[in-house]
Enzyme design. Structure first.
Site: not given
Ligand code: UN1
Length: 501
Positions: A233-234, A238, A255, A289
């Site tokens: 995700g963003s 994270g 990720e 991404c």
């Protein structure tokens, strides 16, 4: 029921899952904004119960030989092949991907299953020379425990499978919290995985699904019995997840955001480059991404390249991802559209000039869906907006004079996921992929930064979070390493020549 809602029912029935039309939460399709299902969310209690059941299943699964565990993943791959069309269409309906990309996403799941099945017979450790006579040193890789998977809307099922296929053959249960914007594909996938687990005789509770938002994610992240959190995700997400997991000495695999660039050198094959750029920048409506967000082009070819790209962008069919011929589907929701508008406003303020796209389209037909034209903006330099990731099809174009300057611009962003160079100059290609070149986890030559295949390790550095998933030795993140020294002599020599009595 709406048309797409009826289609969802049909697809669920084909997959063999109960149609998702009971529940307090509405699920909408980005294609039209219409309601396509209703589901109930989990709460802290149900998170605890699922994790506990998974933890219980761990004991039996850990003791199942890895090649036997591989049979579950073999069965999963077989069922995914059988349901590829239905699940792929569901991905299109829920995530807005064009049909080919919806099918491609399921193909990516099948590919990782194939890889994991082979791996189930190759989970090997090293044997290391011991300094002591009559001794042997070796490494063993053991199952880790419950793996919590948090996934994003844009690869709603493939990212789960990268984690699940490896985690399962490595001997771990998997508890999955998908994006709130992609619950239906998750439910369908979960039904398929449950069927595979039953066929393989796996213990109850080995594979679990949790639906919900931040509170459900946090409960999973904080649970002491979750050995590894794999979160996609963003970067903002994270930054919240990593310290929470670290505080309890859990493991995490992240990720996060990307801000992927392509350097266009004077020797580049421009026909090939334009094709690669358009796929990577406009494909998936800029919502990967790995999407290409920055072009760093040599000044001598900047005008030519920008003209060619603008022409190509003008011909891209935008519309329902279910229609034959569409190449650009919708943004996921209103928030994504607001982000697109805000980034373009900021780019203009920072001296940018929009040379293609920039507008919302199909608003009259679909007032509740958000279709935008893929957009190219020439920037005077790498301003603040260029350094941030906006999850929309905006491609910034920057110019350079010498290759060292291009590399410096390339690496001067917080993110470090994927990258590429278009050149036919061997030296430039080698420098780009060397330690002094791209600082990203993925560095490509003469292809765009998106569309990685399953065999390589996938992930990136810096604000991307440092995690690696899918191929190569990414499986090691799902296991714990034990170093064993075995003495088969009748003496007890000590290491480092130490004498003791
Ligand atoms: C993502 O966008 O989260 O390399 C994953 C790619 C795909 C995976 C993207 N194989 O573009």
């Amino acid at each position: 029921m709406t048309d797409l809602g009826a289609r969802v029912t049909d697809l669920f029935t084909r997959i063999g899952a109960p149609p998702p039309h009971a529940g307090a939460q509405q699920v909408r399709s980005p294609i039209t904004g219409e309601t396509i299902g209703r589901v109930d969310h989990d709460d802290a209690d149900s998170v605890g119960a699922r994790v506990q059941a998974a933890h219980h299943a761990f004991a039996a699964w850990r003791d199942t030989p890895a090649p036997v565990r591989g049979r579950l993943v073999y069965e999963l791959g077989r069922l995914l092949r059988e349901h590829q069309d239905a699940l792929g269409e569901l991905v299109s309906i829920e995530a807005g991907k064009i049909r080919s990309e919806g099918l491609g996403e399921v193909q990516e799941m099948i590919d990782i299953c194939d890889l994991a099945v082979g791996l189930s017979r190759q989970l090997c450790g090293l044997t290391i020379a011991s300094e002591r006579p009559g001794h042997r040193m070796m490494e063993q890789w053991h199952p880790l425990g419950v793996v919590g998977v948090i996934s994003a809307f844009n690869f709603p099922v493939a990212v789960w499978s990268w984690n699940a296929a490896l985690a399962l053959v490595c001997g771990n249960p998997v508890v999955w919290k998908p994006s709130e914007n992609a619950v239906l594909t998750a439910m369908a996938t979960h039904a398929i995985a449950t069927q595979a687990a039953r066929t393989a005789g796996a213990p109850e509770g080995l594979i679990a699904l949790l639906l919900g938002g931040r509170d459900v994610g946090t409960a999973l992240v904080d649970h002491p019995d979750v050995a590894l959190i794999s979160a996609t995700g963003s970067t903002r997400m994270g930054r919240e997840v990593a310290p929470r997991v670290a505080a309890r000495f859990g493991r995490y695999l992240l990720e996060l955001g990307g801000n992927n660039a392509a350097i266009l050198a004077p020797s580049a094959d421009l026909d090939l480059a334009v094709r690669g750029i358009v796929f990577s920048a406009a494909g998936t409506a800029g919502q990967r991404c790995t999407t290409l967000r920055r072009i760093i082009v040599h000044r001598s070819i900047a005008a030519d390249l920008t003209d060619r790209l603008a022409t190509a962008y003008g011909t891209l069919p935008i519309g329902s991802p279910l229609d034959e011929g569409t190449l650009v589907g919708p943004l996921i929701n209103r928030r994504a559209y607001d982000g697109f508008v805000a980034a373009l406003d900021a780019a203009r303020e920072q001296g940018g000039q929009v040379v293609a796209g920039g507008q919302r389209v199909l608003q009259a037909e679909h007032p509740d869906a958000y279709y935008v034209q893929p957009t190219i903006v020439r920037m005077p330099g790498q301003t603040a907006v260029v350094q941030q990731e906006t999850f929309a099809p905006i491609l910034y174009v920057l110019e350079y004079d010498d290759f060292a300057e291009a590399l410096a611009l390339h690496n001067d962003v917080p993110q470090g996921l994927s990258s590429s160079v278009f050149t036919t100059d061997l030296r430039e290609a080698e420098i780009f992929t060397s330690a002094a070149g791209s600082d990203c986890g993925i560095a490509n030559v003469n292809i765009g930064p998106s569309g990685a295949e399953i065999g390589g390790a996938f992930g990136g550095e810096k604000d991307t979070g440092g995690g690696r998933e899918s191929g190569s030795d990414a499986w090691k993140a799902y296991m714990r390493r034990a170093t064993n020294t075995v003495n088969y002599s009748r003496d007890l020599p000590l290491a480092q020549g130490v004498e003791f009595g």
